[in-house]
Scaffold this active site. Sequence first.
Site, PDB file in Angstrom:
ATOM      1  N   ARG A 135     -11.623   0.125 -43.904  1.00 49.08           N
ATOM      2  CA  ARG A 135     -10.908  -0.683 -42.916  1.00 49.08           C
ATOM      3  C   ARG A 135     -11.259  -2.142 -43.121  1.00 49.08           C
ATOM      4  NH1 ARG A 135      -9.335   0.199 -36.637  1.00 49.08           N
ATOM      5  NH2 ARG A 135      -7.987  -1.626 -36.524  1.00 49.08           N
ATOM      6  N   SER A 150       0.994   2.945 -36.166  1.00 51.28           N
ATOM      7  CA  SER A 150       0.388   4.011 -35.363  1.00 51.28           C
ATOM      8  C   SER A 150       1.287   4.383 -34.188  1.00 51.28           C
ATOM      9  CB  SER A 150      -0.986   3.558 -34.847  1.00 51.28           C
ATOM     10  OG  SER A 150      -0.836   2.682 -33.755  1.00 51.28           O
ATOM     11  N   THR A 151       0.982   5.541 -33.593  1.00 50.42           N
ATOM     12  CA  THR A 151       1.741   5.957 -32.404  1.00 50.42           C
ATOM     13  C   THR A 151       1.530   4.963 -31.255  1.00 50.42           C
ATOM     14  OG1 THR A 151      -0.132   7.451 -31.972  1.00 50.42           O
ATOM     15  CG2 THR A 151       1.853   8.458 -32.859  1.00 50.42           C
ATOM     16  N   ARG A 204      -3.654 -11.572 -37.826  1.00 52.87           N
ATOM     17  CA  ARG A 204      -4.631 -12.676 -37.898  1.00 52.87           C
ATOM     18  C   ARG A 204      -4.424 -13.531 -39.144  1.00 52.87           C
ATOM     19  NH1 ARG A 204      -9.451  -8.722 -36.634  1.00 52.87           N
ATOM     20  NH2 ARG A 204      -7.702  -7.274 -36.846  1.00 52.87           N
ATOM     21  N   SER A 207      -9.319   3.869 -34.803  1.00 57.05           N
ATOM     22  CA  SER A 207      -7.986   3.645 -34.209  1.00 57.05           C
ATOM     23  C   SER A 207      -7.019   4.825 -34.438  1.00 57.05           C
ATOM     24  CB  SER A 207      -7.366   2.341 -34.719  1.00 57.05           C
ATOM     25  OG  SER A 207      -8.191   1.236 -34.404  1.00 57.05           O
ATOM     26  N   LEU A 229      -0.778   9.689 -58.872  1.00 60.98           N
ATOM     27  CA  LEU A 229      -1.263   9.350 -57.529  1.00 60.98           C
ATOM     28  C   LEU A 229      -0.217   9.750 -56.498  1.00 60.98           C
ATOM     29  CD1 LEU A 229      -3.157   7.611 -55.556  1.00 60.98           C
ATOM     30  CD2 LEU A 229      -1.627   5.711 -56.070  1.00 60.98           C
ATOM     31  N   HIS A 265       2.861  -9.209 -41.983  1.00 64.33           N
ATOM     32  CA  HIS A 265       3.193  -7.833 -42.379  1.00 64.33           C
ATOM     33  C   HIS A 265       3.853  -7.807 -43.761  1.00 64.33           C
ATOM     34  CE1 HIS A 265       1.871  -6.597 -38.532  1.00 64.33           C
ATOM     35  NE2 HIS A 265       2.903  -7.058 -37.853  1.00 64.33           N
ATOM     36  N   TRP A 324       3.837   1.011 -30.883  1.00 64.87           N
ATOM     37  CA  TRP A 324       5.087   0.746 -30.134  1.00 64.87           C
ATOM     38  C   TRP A 324       4.843  -0.179 -28.961  1.00 64.87           C
ATOM     39  CZ3 TRP A 324       9.308   2.450 -32.591  1.00 64.87           C
ATOM     40  CH2 TRP A 324       9.210   3.586 -33.401  1.00 64.87           C
ATOM     41  N   ASP A 377      -5.335  -3.331 -41.836  1.00 71.01           N
ATOM     42  CA  ASP A 377      -5.397  -4.146 -40.614  1.00 71.01           C
ATOM     43  C   ASP A 377      -5.668  -5.624 -40.917  1.00 71.01           C
ATOM     44  OD1 ASP A 377      -5.307  -4.563 -37.879  1.00 71.01           O
ATOM     45  OD2 ASP A 377      -7.430  -4.070 -37.578  1.00 71.01           O
ATOM     46  N   GLY A 378      -5.180  -6.479 -40.032  1.00 67.02           N
ATOM     47  CA  GLY A 378      -5.471  -7.908 -40.129  1.00 67.02           C
ATOM     48  C   GLY A 378      -4.277  -8.766 -40.519  1.00 67.02           C
TER      49      GLY A 378
HETATM   50  C1  IPE Z   1      -4.481   0.318 -36.694  1.00 67.00           C
HETATM   51  O1  IPE Z   1      -4.518  -1.039 -36.442  1.00 67.00           O
HETATM   52  C2  IPE Z   1      -3.104   0.741 -37.059  1.00 67.00           C
HETATM   53  C3  IPE Z   1      -2.594   0.246 -38.343  1.00 67.00           C
HETATM   54  C4  IPE Z   1      -3.256  -0.486 -39.192  1.00 67.00           C
HETATM   55  C5  IPE Z   1      -1.263   0.645 -38.663  1.00 67.00           C
HETATM   56  P1  IPE Z   1      -4.354  -1.656 -34.983  1.00 67.00           P
HETATM   57  O2  IPE Z   1      -4.409  -3.113 -35.151  1.00 67.00           O
HETATM   58  O3  IPE Z   1      -3.163  -1.079 -34.330  1.00 67.00           O
HETATM   59  O4  IPE Z   1      -5.654  -1.089 -34.249  1.00 67.00           O
HETATM   60  P2  IPE Z   1      -6.455  -1.651 -32.996  1.00 67.00           P
HETATM   61  O5  IPE Z   1      -5.451  -1.875 -31.911  1.00 67.00           O
HETATM   62  O6  IPE Z   1      -7.101  -2.911 -33.412  1.00 67.00           O
HETATM   63  O7  IPE Z   1      -7.462  -0.589 -32.685  1.00 67.00           O
HETATM   64  C1  IPE Z   2      -2.000  -4.202 -39.155  1.00 71.15           C
HETATM   65  O1  IPE Z   2      -2.166  -5.541 -38.870  1.00 71.15           O
HETATM   66  C2  IPE Z   2      -0.557  -3.797 -39.242  1.00 71.15           C
HETATM   67  C3  IPE Z   2      -0.120  -2.933 -38.140  1.00 71.15           C
HETATM   68  C4  IPE Z   2      -0.871  -2.473 -37.193  1.00 71.15           C
HETATM   69  C5  IPE Z   2       1.276  -2.557 -38.140  1.00 71.15           C
HETATM   70  P1  IPE Z   2      -2.175  -6.077 -37.379  1.00 71.15           P
HETATM   71  O2  IPE Z   2      -0.808  -6.474 -37.009  1.00 71.15           O
HETATM   72  O3  IPE Z   2      -2.833  -5.114 -36.465  1.00 71.15           O
HETATM   73  O4  IPE Z   2      -3.079  -7.353 -37.544  1.00 71.15           O
HETATM   74  P2  IPE Z   2      -4.083  -7.960 -36.484  1.00 71.15           P
HETATM   75  O5  IPE Z   2      -5.066  -6.879 -36.160  1.00 71.15           O
HETATM   76  O6  IPE Z   2      -3.280  -8.362 -35.286  1.00 71.15           O
HETATM   77  O7  IPE Z   2      -4.700  -9.109 -37.185  1.00 71.15           O
HETATM   78 MG    MG Z   3      -4.761  -4.895 -35.873  1.00 71.39          MG
END
Ligand code: IPE
Ligand code: IPE
Ligand code: MG
Length: 235
Positions: free
Chosen positions: A183, A61-62, A20, A191, A126, A33, A65, A16-17
């Site tokens: 995380r 994630s589901t 940002r 999540s 792995l 990404h 979308w 995640d992140g």
């Molecule tokens: C969780 O991150 C899903 C993935 C990293 C693929 P999200 O960014 O979708 O989660 P929330 O919305 O902050 O909970």
């Molecule tokens: C995780 O990064 C990648 C996916 C969920 C696909 P984010 O896109 O959720 O990044 P933030 O949370 O918006 O920073």
């Molecule tokens: Mg995110």
Amino acid sequence: MDKRENLPVHIGIIMDGNGRWAKKHGLPRNMGHKKGAETFEKISKYCRDIGIRWLTVYAFSTENWKRPPEEVAGLMALMRQYLKNMDTAFGEKIAVRFIGDRGPLDGDIVKLIEKAEAANIPEPKLTVQVALNYGGRDEIVHAVKKLAEDVKSGALEPEDVDEREIAKRLYSPDAPDPDLIIRPSGEERISNFLLWQCAYSELVFMDVLWPDFTPEHLEKALDEYEKRSRRFGGI
Ligand code: IPE
Ligand code: IPE
Ligand code: MG
């Protein structure tokens, strides 16, 4: 090979992140990404080299979308590109699997996934599981549906339904439960990641955006994991 006494067998990472990170650098989200995918490559090879046996990464994630169509398209394009360059992207002695509902994915992506899984070597160091269109609740719903069908057909008696019968019908029944779930991004929640399997996972939340995550961050998480006392309900 890592010298630690208790190295986790299976690590899960909620990558995640990315968004940002892109914002911080004045870039479009999809560039975040792309950078995140590079981090994934490095970290999976690092895990292989220190002796981790299983790595599960949350890629889509589901619920993802819900994002703008151009972001979803960008993520799928990235996935396509990776699947086409599997050999170099995943590295030697790494097997790759995908967990999640393939139904809504584009047909060509599903074909590439099948091809990649069929090309896996028999004894990898792995195994990387990519959670794509994955949701923990969705996974349990799928398992329960299969279970209901088996009860209906008479293959299974209702009184024989137990944890094992549910676990057997999850996406990846032979994978051990994750010992450690990391995380990054500063967010402290699951999540919908590996809900069934995380029952006794150690959780480590880190204040770093996924594209900035390095092997040193992984080592920090392993340090933290080493300090934890896992009791599984015992004493
Ligand atoms: C969780 O991150 C899903 C993935 C990293 C693929 P999200 O960014 O979708 O989660 P929330 O919305 O902050 O909970
Ligand atoms: C995780 O990064 C990648 C996916 C969920 C696909 P984010 O896109 O959720 O990044 P933030 O949370 O918006 O920073
Ligand atoms: Mg995110």
